[in-house]
Design an enzyme around this catalytic site. Structure first.
Site, PDB file in Angstrom:
ATOM      1  N   LYS A  22       0.846  -1.201   0.000  1.00  0.00           N
ATOM      2  CA  LYS A  22       0.000   0.000   0.000  1.00  0.00           C
ATOM      3  C   LYS A  22       0.880   1.250   0.000  1.00  0.00           C
ATOM      4  CE  LYS A  22      -1.771   1.694   4.010  1.00  0.00           C
ATOM      5  NZ  LYS A  22      -1.446   3.113   4.260  1.00  0.00           N
ATOM      6  N   ASN A  23       1.921   1.260   0.861  1.00  0.00           N
ATOM      7  CA  ASN A  23       2.705   2.489   1.031  1.00  0.00           C
ATOM      8  C   ASN A  23       3.751   2.705  -0.054  1.00  0.00           C
ATOM      9  OD1 ASN A  23       1.117   3.028   3.173  1.00  0.00           O
ATOM     10  ND2 ASN A  23       2.617   2.448   4.742  1.00  0.00           N
ATOM     11  N   ARG A  91      -5.547  10.961   3.276  1.00  0.00           N
ATOM     12  CA  ARG A  91      -4.357  11.709   3.655  1.00  0.00           C
ATOM     13  C   ARG A  91      -3.290  11.653   2.568  1.00  0.00           C
ATOM     14  NH1 ARG A  91      -2.070  13.806   6.979  1.00  0.00           N
ATOM     15  NH2 ARG A  91      -0.133  12.817   6.358  1.00  0.00           N
ATOM     16  N   CYS A 115      -5.322  12.478  11.843  1.00  0.00           N
ATOM     17  CA  CYS A 115      -6.096  11.233  11.857  1.00  0.00           C
ATOM     18  C   CYS A 115      -5.943  10.635  13.250  1.00  0.00           C
ATOM     19  CB  CYS A 115      -5.569  10.280  10.786  1.00  0.00           C
ATOM     20  SG  CYS A 115      -3.953   9.646  11.188  1.00  0.00           S
ATOM     21  N   ARG A 120      -0.444  14.663  12.080  1.00  0.00           N
ATOM     22  CA  ARG A 120       0.030  14.462  10.708  1.00  0.00           C
ATOM     23  C   ARG A 120       0.316  15.794  10.000  1.00  0.00           C
ATOM     24  NH1 ARG A 120      -1.440   9.195   9.381  1.00  0.00           N
ATOM     25  NH2 ARG A 120       0.349   9.196   7.979  1.00  0.00           N
ATOM     26  N   PRO A 121       1.166  16.649  10.583  1.00  0.00           N
ATOM     27  CA  PRO A 121       1.469  17.940   9.935  1.00  0.00           C
ATOM     28  C   PRO A 121       2.162  17.723   8.584  1.00  0.00           C
ATOM     29  CG  PRO A 121       2.999  17.508  11.720  1.00  0.00           C
ATOM     30  CD  PRO A 121       1.961  16.434  11.784  1.00  0.00           C
ATOM     31  N   ILE A 122       2.194  18.768   7.760  1.00  0.00           N
ATOM     32  CA  ILE A 122       2.875  18.658   6.457  1.00  0.00           C
ATOM     33  C   ILE A 122       3.929  19.755   6.312  1.00  0.00           C
ATOM     34  CG2 ILE A 122       0.934  17.521   5.290  1.00  0.00           C
ATOM     35  CD1 ILE A 122       0.225  20.285   4.073  1.00  0.00           C
ATOM     36  N   ASP A 123       4.396  20.303   7.432  1.00  0.00           N
ATOM     37  CA  ASP A 123       5.376  21.398   7.376  1.00  0.00           C
ATOM     38  C   ASP A 123       6.652  21.002   6.633  1.00  0.00           C
ATOM     39  OD1 ASP A 123       5.483  19.723   9.787  1.00  0.00           O
ATOM     40  OD2 ASP A 123       7.331  20.831  10.207  1.00  0.00           O
ATOM     41  N   LEU A 124       7.066  19.732   6.761  1.00  0.00           N
ATOM     42  CA  LEU A 124       8.314  19.308   6.093  1.00  0.00           C
ATOM     43  C   LEU A 124       8.097  19.216   4.573  1.00  0.00           C
ATOM     44  CD1 LEU A 124       9.397  16.571   8.668  1.00  0.00           C
ATOM     45  CD2 LEU A 124      10.359  18.873   8.414  1.00  0.00           C
ATOM     46  N   ASP A 304       4.441   1.022  11.927  1.00  0.00           N
ATOM     47  CA  ASP A 304       3.203   0.359  11.476  1.00  0.00           C
ATOM     48  C   ASP A 304       3.086  -1.061  12.021  1.00  0.00           C
ATOM     49  OD1 ASP A 304       3.206   1.891   8.166  1.00  0.00           O
ATOM     50  OD2 ASP A 304       2.699   2.657  10.159  1.00  0.00           O
ATOM     51  N   ARG A 396      -8.652  -0.665   4.382  1.00  0.00           N
ATOM     52  CA  ARG A 396      -7.822   0.382   3.776  1.00  0.00           C
ATOM     53  C   ARG A 396      -6.459  -0.182   3.387  1.00  0.00           C
ATOM     54  NH1 ARG A 396      -6.379   4.910   7.372  1.00  0.00           N
ATOM     55  NH2 ARG A 396      -4.947   5.125   5.622  1.00  0.00           N
TER      56      ARG A 396
HETATM   57  C1  EPZ Z   1       4.083   7.113   5.889  1.00  0.00           C
HETATM   58  O1  EPZ Z   1       3.316   8.164   6.450  1.00  0.00           O
HETATM   59  C2  EPZ Z   1       3.163   5.905   5.847  1.00  0.00           C
HETATM   60  N1  EPZ Z   1       2.015   6.187   4.976  1.00  0.00           N
HETATM   61  C3  EPZ Z   1       2.687   5.571   7.261  1.00  0.00           C
HETATM   62  O2  EPZ Z   1       1.884   4.388   7.182  1.00  0.00           O
HETATM   63  C4  EPZ Z   1       3.915   5.275   8.121  1.00  0.00           C
HETATM   64  O3  EPZ Z   1       3.506   5.015   9.446  1.00  0.00           O
HETATM   65  C5  EPZ Z   1       4.863   6.476   8.095  1.00  0.00           C
HETATM   66  O4  EPZ Z   1       5.208   6.791   6.719  1.00  0.00           O
HETATM   67  C6  EPZ Z   1       6.150   6.209   8.864  1.00  0.00           C
HETATM   68  O5  EPZ Z   1       6.793   5.097   8.318  1.00  0.00           O
HETATM   69  C7  EPZ Z   1       2.161   6.111   3.640  1.00  0.00           C
HETATM   70  O6  EPZ Z   1       3.238   5.875   3.136  1.00  0.00           O
HETATM   71  C8  EPZ Z   1       0.924   6.353   2.812  1.00  0.00           C
HETATM   72  P1  EPZ Z   1       6.130  10.570   8.004  1.00  0.00           P
HETATM   73  P2  EPZ Z   1       3.900   9.680   6.456  1.00  0.00           P
HETATM   74  O7  EPZ Z   1       5.998  11.803   7.193  1.00  0.00           O
HETATM   75  O8  EPZ Z   1       4.629   9.944   5.191  1.00  0.00           O
HETATM   76  C9  EPZ Z   1       5.974  13.852  11.392  1.00  0.00           C
HETATM   77  C10 EPZ Z   1       0.024   3.012   7.608  1.00  0.00           C
HETATM   78  O9  EPZ Z   1      -0.489   2.532   8.637  1.00  0.00           O
HETATM   79  N2  EPZ Z   1       5.892  14.810  10.278  1.00  0.00           N
HETATM   80  O10 EPZ Z   1       7.397   9.789   7.937  1.00  0.00           O
HETATM   81  O11 EPZ Z   1       2.809  10.589   6.851  1.00  0.00           O
HETATM   82  C11 EPZ Z   1       4.672  13.077  11.548  1.00  0.00           C
HETATM   83  O12 EPZ Z   1       3.759  13.807  12.317  1.00  0.00           O
HETATM   84  C12 EPZ Z   1       0.504   4.448   7.606  1.00  0.00           C
HETATM   85  O13 EPZ Z   1       0.193   2.382   6.529  1.00  0.00           O
HETATM   86  C13 EPZ Z   1       6.029  16.170  10.539  1.00  0.00           C
HETATM   87  O14 EPZ Z   1       6.213  16.570  11.686  1.00  0.00           O
HETATM   88  O15 EPZ Z   1       4.943   9.562   7.664  1.00  0.00           O
HETATM   89  C14 EPZ Z   1       5.124  11.820  12.235  1.00  0.00           C
HETATM   90  O16 EPZ Z   1       5.214  12.074  13.628  1.00  0.00           O
HETATM   91  C15 EPZ Z   1       0.312   5.129   8.956  1.00  0.00           C
HETATM   92  N3  EPZ Z   1       5.931  17.044   9.506  1.00  0.00           N
HETATM   93  C16 EPZ Z   1       6.526  11.591  11.673  1.00  0.00           C
HETATM   94  O17 EPZ Z   1       6.944  12.841  11.107  1.00  0.00           O
HETATM   95  C17 EPZ Z   1       5.729  16.626   8.216  1.00  0.00           C
HETATM   96  O18 EPZ Z   1       5.687  17.482   7.302  1.00  0.00           O
HETATM   97  C18 EPZ Z   1       6.585  10.510  10.588  1.00  0.00           C
HETATM   98  O19 EPZ Z   1       5.764  10.933   9.525  1.00  0.00           O
HETATM   99  C19 EPZ Z   1       5.600  15.239   7.965  1.00  0.00           C
HETATM  100  C20 EPZ Z   1       5.689  14.349   9.011  1.00  0.00           C
END
Ligand code: EPZ
Length: 419
Positions: A22-23, A91, A115, A120-124, A304, A396
């Site tokens: 999925k990911n 998302r 969620c 789940r911020p997107i600042d990065l 996960d 999902r």
């Molecule tokens: C991906 O989410 C996966 N989803 C998640 O899987 C997985 O848990 C996660 O990576 C970590 O491996 C998909 O690939 C669709 P991150 P993503 O950005 O990209 C913080 C599942 O169950 N962060 O690495 O959203 C965030 O809040 C899902 O299949 C910021 O602060 O993960 C979190 O604490 C759940 N700012 C941490 O980083 C940002 O701009 C990791 O998030 C982005 C993230």
């Protein structure tokens, strides 16, 4: 609403072919619009998140259809306006920001929102794109992005975010010059995205390491691509065999993607054999508690798999500690396990699990995707009947989980549950 009605006690036995990840598929679907010609995603899983992503792609002018060997996506796009309702529901729509900017140089998206497992911020994502010269204004949760002066850049991520790494790679794929991403996420799904973009004629290198370089090209073409196997689904089914004292063989799996998980399962007393694209696990009658499990970005233990491992620890011999370092709210499962007789105490990012002999079945509701899968694992070993509602959340990320588990000998069936 649908539910799983289960009766525990069977030791699972048998083999299972793991589906595509999925990911990996979700960012690859986003990347498909970088080309104007069609791509075929061989073995694409028929899961709800893929269907949701298809709906969003369709509103952007990218059609898709199921074929016997996978999903054919038309590529291309006619609009950069992401639909508000769909973007909030899915998302992973945020993954489209990079490719839309790469193609159209402008995009309008809404904040995807948090969620169950965190804000789940997107600042990065946004800071990476701003480093590339994208101008972003936000009013009322709507982000208007102007990429007319986008350029290659050196992007350093404060945290190795998977999604932010993927978004910058996709934005850079059609942006002239060499973009580097340092402190990039190293998840295998990013290696898969790199391989897909390179199959489209792109030049991405270094995925899987902390530094990824992308040399932008003028255009990309569609490709036939088989996304990697789902390491989290594979880990979940290994846990299903482990929690029932059973044995399982998985094929179409890459053991190197699961090193941290296999180490923990061995610590719990499982015998595991690794082959080229195959894994087999034989569980002890009762699992031994692991000492401590800390979730980390790859190659650390994957967040996960944290909920499935909590379910195993709940019935293991001894006490275990889990520290969830990635998401801020991923222990919701503990409350449901405690209702089933588990002894789990949560303090901030740490959970102490004192293993008990057995759990008793209850009625419970899935709260998030992986927590829901973990409830199914406990339903496999709980003494009485277990009813899990809200299985749409499980759908999902897992294709017909109940069918796979029934084939392995579980007593589980999907029922409709009035609201
Ligand atoms: C991906 O989410 C996966 N989803 C998640 O899987 C997985 O848990 C996660 O990576 C970590 O491996 C998909 O690939 C669709 P991150 P993503 O950005 O990209 C913080 C599942 O169950 N962060 O690495 O959203 C965030 O809040 C899902 O299949 C910021 O602060 O993960 C979190 O604490 C759940 N700012 C941490 O980083 C940002 O701009 C990791 O998030 C982005 C993230």
């Amino acid at each position: 609403m649908e539910g799983f009605l289960m009766r525990g006690g069977e030791r699972l036995k048998g083999s299972l072919r793991v589906g595509a990840a999925k990911n990996a598929v979700l960012p690859i679907l986003a990347a498909s619009i970088l080309a104007d010609s069609p791509s075929t995603l061989v073995g694409c899983p028929r899961i709800a998140d893929v269907e949701s992503m298809r709906s969003i792609l369709q509103t952007l002018g990218c059609e898709s259809r199921w074929e016997p060997d996978g999903l054919v996506v038309s590529g291309g796009l006619s609009s950069g306006e992401m639909p508000e309702k769909l973007s909030k529901r899915v998302r992973s729509s945020i993954f489209l920001l990079g490719p839309i900017l790469a193609r159209l140089r402008h995009a309008t998206v809404v904040y995807p929102g948090g969620c169950e497992i965190g804000l789940r911020p997107i600042d990065l994502h946004l800071s990476g794109l701003k480093r590339m010269g994208v101008e972003i204004s936000e009013t009322g949760g709507v982000l208007r992005c102007d990429g007319s002066r986008m350029h290659a850049a050196d992007v350093h991520l404060d945290y190795p975010s998977v999604g932010a790494t993927e978004n910058v790679i996709m934005a850079a794929a059609l942006t002239k010059g060499v973009t580097t991403v340092t402190n990039a996420a190293r998840e295998p799904e990013i290696e898969d995205l790199q391989a897909y973009i390179n199959a489209m004629g792109g030049h991405v290198q270094g995925a899987g390491s902390p530094t990824v370089t992308i040399e932008g090209t003028r255009e990309l073409h569609g490709a036939v691509y088989a996304p990697m196997p789902d390491r989290i689904a594979a880990g979940t089914y290994l846990c299903a065999a482990a929690i029932t004292g059973g044995e399982i063989t998985l094929d179409h799996v890459q053991p190197r993607h699961l090193t941290a998980v296999l180490q923990k399962l061995r610590e719990m007393g499982c015998e595991i054999e690794e082959g080229e694209n195959v894994l087999s696990l034989k569980a002890p009658r009762r699992l031994q508690a692991f000492d401590t499990l800390q979730t980390q970005p790859h190659p650390g233990f994957p967040t996960d798999m944290q909920s499935p491992m909590m379910a195993l620890a709940a019935v293991a011999r001894g006490s275990s500690v889990i520290v969830e370092n990635v998401f801020e709210n991923r222990f919701a499962l503990a409350a449901d396990l405690n209702r089933m007789g588990a002894r789990i105490r949560v303090a901030g990012r740490a959970a102490l699990i004192e293993g008990v002999e057995s759990l008793h079945g209850v009625s419970c509701q899935a709260r998030d995707l992986r927590g829901g899968a973990a409830l199914v694992l406990t339903g496999l070993c709980a003494k009485e009947e277990t009813l899990i509602t809200g299985v749409e959340l499980i759908d999902r990320g897992y294709e017909r989980m109940e069918t796979e588990l029934t084939r392995l000998g579980a007593q589980i069936r999907r029922i409709s549950v009035t609201e």
